[in-house]
Design a protein around this motif. Structure first.
Motif, PDB file in Angstrom:
ATOM      1  N   ALA A  64      -2.956   8.638  10.402  1.00  0.00           N
ATOM      2  CA  ALA A  64      -2.939   7.308   9.790  1.00  0.00           C
ATOM      3  C   ALA A  64      -1.758   6.539  10.357  1.00  0.00           C
ATOM      4  O   ALA A  64      -0.833   7.107  10.929  1.00  0.00           O
ATOM      5  CB  ALA A  64      -2.847   7.405   8.264  1.00  0.00           C
ATOM      6  N   GLY A  65      -1.795   5.237  10.185  1.00  0.00           N
ATOM      7  CA  GLY A  65      -0.680   4.397  10.619  1.00  0.00           C
ATOM      8  C   GLY A  65      -1.138   3.262  11.508  1.00  0.00           C
ATOM      9  O   GLY A  65      -2.222   3.300  12.092  1.00  0.00           O
ATOM     10  N   ALA A  66      -0.270   2.257  11.615  1.00  0.00           N
ATOM     11  CA  ALA A  66      -0.577   1.064  12.408  1.00  0.00           C
ATOM     12  C   ALA A  66      -0.212   1.219  13.875  1.00  0.00           C
ATOM     13  O   ALA A  66      -0.398   0.279  14.652  1.00  0.00           O
ATOM     14  CB  ALA A  66       0.169  -0.140  11.825  1.00  0.00           C
ATOM     15  N   SER A  67       0.284   2.390  14.275  1.00  0.00           N
ATOM     16  CA  SER A  67       0.767   2.516  15.649  1.00  0.00           C
ATOM     17  C   SER A  67      -0.352   2.401  16.678  1.00  0.00           C
ATOM     18  O   SER A  67      -0.139   1.906  17.790  1.00  0.00           O
ATOM     19  CB  SER A  67       1.534   3.831  15.842  1.00  0.00           C
ATOM     20  OG  SER A  67       0.737   4.933  15.486  1.00  0.00           O
ATOM     21  N   LEU A  81       0.816  -1.209   0.000  1.00  0.00           N
ATOM     22  CA  LEU A  81       0.000   0.000   0.000  1.00  0.00           C
ATOM     23  C   LEU A  81       0.851   1.260   0.000  1.00  0.00           C
ATOM     24  O   LEU A  81       0.505   2.255  -0.657  1.00  0.00           O
ATOM     25  CB  LEU A  81      -0.937  -0.003   1.217  1.00  0.00           C
ATOM     26  CG  LEU A  81      -2.101  -0.991   1.169  1.00  0.00           C
ATOM     27  CD1 LEU A  81      -2.814  -1.047   2.508  1.00  0.00           C
ATOM     28  CD2 LEU A  81      -3.081  -0.625   0.052  1.00  0.00           C
ATOM     29  N   GLU A  82       1.975   1.236   0.705  1.00  0.00           N
ATOM     30  CA  GLU A  82       2.844   2.417   0.718  1.00  0.00           C
ATOM     31  C   GLU A  82       3.524   2.617  -0.627  1.00  0.00           C
ATOM     32  O   GLU A  82       3.712   3.755  -1.074  1.00  0.00           O
ATOM     33  CB  GLU A  82       3.882   2.304   1.839  1.00  0.00           C
ATOM     34  CG  GLU A  82       4.693   3.569   2.064  1.00  0.00           C
ATOM     35  CD  GLU A  82       3.816   4.799   2.340  1.00  0.00           C
ATOM     36  OE1 GLU A  82       4.253   5.908   1.969  1.00  0.00           O
ATOM     37  OE2 GLU A  82       2.724   4.654   2.905  1.00  0.00           O
ATOM     38  N   VAL A  83       3.876   1.519  -1.292  1.00  0.00           N
ATOM     39  CA  VAL A  83       4.430   1.630  -2.646  1.00  0.00           C
ATOM     40  C   VAL A  83       3.405   2.272  -3.580  1.00  0.00           C
ATOM     41  O   VAL A  83       3.729   3.174  -4.365  1.00  0.00           O
ATOM     42  CB  VAL A  83       4.853   0.239  -3.173  1.00  0.00           C
ATOM     43  CG1 VAL A  83       5.156   0.296  -4.668  1.00  0.00           C
ATOM     44  CG2 VAL A  83       6.063  -0.277  -2.414  1.00  0.00           C
ATOM     45  N   LEU A 137      -2.443   2.496   6.439  1.00  0.00           N
ATOM     46  CA  LEU A 137      -1.721   3.466   5.621  1.00  0.00           C
ATOM     47  C   LEU A 137      -0.686   4.208   6.449  1.00  0.00           C
ATOM     48  O   LEU A 137      -0.834   4.337   7.666  1.00  0.00           O
ATOM     49  CB  LEU A 137      -2.710   4.462   5.002  1.00  0.00           C
ATOM     50  CG  LEU A 137      -3.819   3.837   4.152  1.00  0.00           C
ATOM     51  CD1 LEU A 137      -4.845   4.888   3.762  1.00  0.00           C
ATOM     52  CD2 LEU A 137      -3.232   3.174   2.915  1.00  0.00           C
ATOM     53  N   HIS A 138       0.359   4.707   5.775  1.00  0.00           N
ATOM     54  CA  HIS A 138       1.436   5.405   6.471  1.00  0.00           C
ATOM     55  C   HIS A 138       1.889   6.611   5.664  1.00  0.00           C
ATOM     56  O   HIS A 138       1.666   6.674   4.447  1.00  0.00           O
ATOM     57  CB  HIS A 138       2.623   4.450   6.710  1.00  0.00           C
ATOM     58  CG  HIS A 138       2.309   3.380   7.706  1.00  0.00           C
ATOM     59  ND1 HIS A 138       1.603   2.257   7.369  1.00  0.00           N
ATOM     60  CD2 HIS A 138       2.580   3.285   9.040  1.00  0.00           C
ATOM     61  CE1 HIS A 138       1.456   1.488   8.446  1.00  0.00           C
ATOM     62  NE2 HIS A 138       2.029   2.092   9.468  1.00  0.00           N
ATOM     63  N   PHE A 139       2.511   7.538   6.352  1.00  0.00           N
ATOM     64  CA  PHE A 139       3.014   8.741   5.709  1.00  0.00           C
ATOM     65  C   PHE A 139       4.504   8.579   5.413  1.00  0.00           C
ATOM     66  O   PHE A 139       5.366   9.183   6.057  1.00  0.00           O
ATOM     67  CB  PHE A 139       2.765   9.966   6.598  1.00  0.00           C
ATOM     68  CG  PHE A 139       1.299  10.214   6.865  1.00  0.00           C
ATOM     69  CD1 PHE A 139       0.380  10.230   5.827  1.00  0.00           C
ATOM     70  CD2 PHE A 139       0.842  10.444   8.154  1.00  0.00           C
ATOM     71  CE1 PHE A 139      -0.974  10.459   6.074  1.00  0.00           C
ATOM     72  CE2 PHE A 139      -0.506  10.677   8.405  1.00  0.00           C
ATOM     73  CZ  PHE A 139      -1.415  10.682   7.364  1.00  0.00           C
ATOM     74  N   GLY A 140       4.822   7.713   4.465  1.00  0.00           N
ATOM     75  CA  GLY A 140       6.210   7.517   4.065  1.00  0.00           C
ATOM     76  C   GLY A 140       6.777   6.199   4.566  1.00  0.00           C
ATOM     77  O   GLY A 140       6.261   5.582   5.509  1.00  0.00           O
ATOM     78  N   PHE A 141       7.863   5.776   3.931  1.00  0.00           N
ATOM     79  CA  PHE A 141       8.476   4.491   4.269  1.00  0.00           C
ATOM     80  C   PHE A 141       9.133   4.496   5.643  1.00  0.00           C
ATOM     81  O   PHE A 141       9.179   3.465   6.312  1.00  0.00           O
ATOM     82  CB  PHE A 141       9.503   4.101   3.197  1.00  0.00           C
ATOM     83  CG  PHE A 141       8.875   3.671   1.902  1.00  0.00           C
ATOM     84  CD1 PHE A 141       8.171   2.479   1.824  1.00  0.00           C
ATOM     85  CD2 PHE A 141       8.962   4.463   0.775  1.00  0.00           C
ATOM     86  CE1 PHE A 141       7.577   2.074   0.634  1.00  0.00           C
ATOM     87  CE2 PHE A 141       8.381   4.070  -0.422  1.00  0.00           C
ATOM     88  CZ  PHE A 141       7.682   2.872  -0.490  1.00  0.00           C
ATOM     89  N   ALA A 142       9.637   5.642   6.080  1.00  0.00           N
ATOM     90  CA  ALA A 142      10.249   5.706   7.416  1.00  0.00           C
ATOM     91  C   ALA A 142       9.191   5.457   8.491  1.00  0.00           C
ATOM     92  O   ALA A 142       9.442   4.746   9.473  1.00  0.00           O
ATOM     93  CB  ALA A 142      10.921   7.061   7.623  1.00  0.00           C
ATOM     94  N   HIS A 143       8.013   6.040   8.298  1.00  0.00           N
ATOM     95  CA  HIS A 143       6.894   5.825   9.217  1.00  0.00           C
ATOM     96  C   HIS A 143       6.521   4.346   9.254  1.00  0.00           C
ATOM     97  O   HIS A 143       6.362   3.742  10.335  1.00  0.00           O
ATOM     98  CB  HIS A 143       5.707   6.679   8.740  1.00  0.00           C
ATOM     99  CG  HIS A 143       4.510   6.622   9.621  1.00  0.00           C
ATOM    100  ND1 HIS A 143       3.238   6.932   9.177  1.00  0.00           N
ATOM    101  CD2 HIS A 143       4.357   6.288  10.938  1.00  0.00           C
ATOM    102  CE1 HIS A 143       2.377   6.802  10.161  1.00  0.00           C
ATOM    103  NE2 HIS A 143       3.024   6.413  11.241  1.00  0.00           N
ATOM    104  N   LEU A 144       6.426   3.731   8.092  1.00  0.00           N
ATOM    105  CA  LEU A 144       6.071   2.317   8.009  1.00  0.00           C
ATOM    106  C   LEU A 144       7.164   1.429   8.598  1.00  0.00           C
ATOM    107  O   LEU A 144       6.874   0.468   9.326  1.00  0.00           O
ATOM    108  CB  LEU A 144       5.809   1.936   6.550  1.00  0.00           C
ATOM    109  CG  LEU A 144       5.549   0.465   6.247  1.00  0.00           C
ATOM    110  CD1 LEU A 144       4.417  -0.089   7.101  1.00  0.00           C
ATOM    111  CD2 LEU A 144       5.243   0.287   4.769  1.00  0.00           C
TER     112      LEU A 144
END
Length: 199
Positions: free
Chosen positions: A119-122, A31-33, A64-71
């Protein structure tokens, strides 16, 4: 049931939990890609508080995430804690995750600052942390208590830091709500001992 059958059943649970979490994390990366390739078009599915139309984003926002670093920051704790929680049964685990995601997302929608996008899985990660931390005690399972202690030792300081309201760009509200939802889930979805068999 023979000892060999018990071991096989445990092996099946381990493999099922591993496959589920590897697939879950792979989906987040995919999804991030897609998000990056589309110019961050998926970011619109984050939660903007107190907008009625945003209620439909309560569940998608957790994927969903705000960038690969976040993910990347969320990948290892989600993988490990999700695997540990899923060992108790895939169906039960998915119900627990759904409850945490919905409770956390609705809470963010209600109390997050205006004009923010969350957003994010945290939130789910904090929820799984809370669930693993207390479920062994609630269910009086020594192994579960040990798992809770181990999870607390590894991620406890990061969890406490994630609850600090002073961090910029971090949804401490989502973290706190996720943690509380996970603790509540440990009570609501606790496993009750099977009745003793009599002859």
């Amino acid at each position: 049931m023979s000892g060999a059958e018990v071991e096989w059943s445990r092996g099946d649970r381990v493999r099922a939990a591993a496959r589920l979490m590897l697939g879950w994390v792979a989906l987040l990366w995919l999804l991030e890609v897609v998000d990056v390739a589309s110019g961050h078009a998926l970011d619109t599915y984050g939660i903007t508080p107190r907008e009625p139309s945003e209620l439909t984003d309560v569940v998608p926002a957790a994927f969903l995430h705000f960038g690969f670093a976040h993910l990347a920051a969320n990948t290892v704790p989600l993988l490990v804690m999700g695997f540990l929680a899923a060992l108790g049964g895939i169906r039960r685990f998915l119900v627990i995750c759904a409850a945490i995601i919905v409770a956390d997302g609705l809470g963010v929608w209600l109390i997050a600052p205006s004009h923010t996008n969350t957003a994010g899985a945290s939130g789910l990660i904090f929820g799984l942390f809370g669930f693993l931390l207390v479920s062994g005690v609630v269910e009086r399972r020594p192994l579960g208590v040990l798992v809770g202690l181990l999870v607390g030792a590894v991620w406890g300081s990061a969890i406490v830091a994630g609850l600090a309201p002073t961090q910029t760009g971090v949804s401490w509200q989502g973290h706190l709500l996720g943690l509380l939802a996970g603790v509540a889930a440990a009570f609501v979805f606790r496993r009750r001992p099977s009745p003793a068999l009599t002859r």
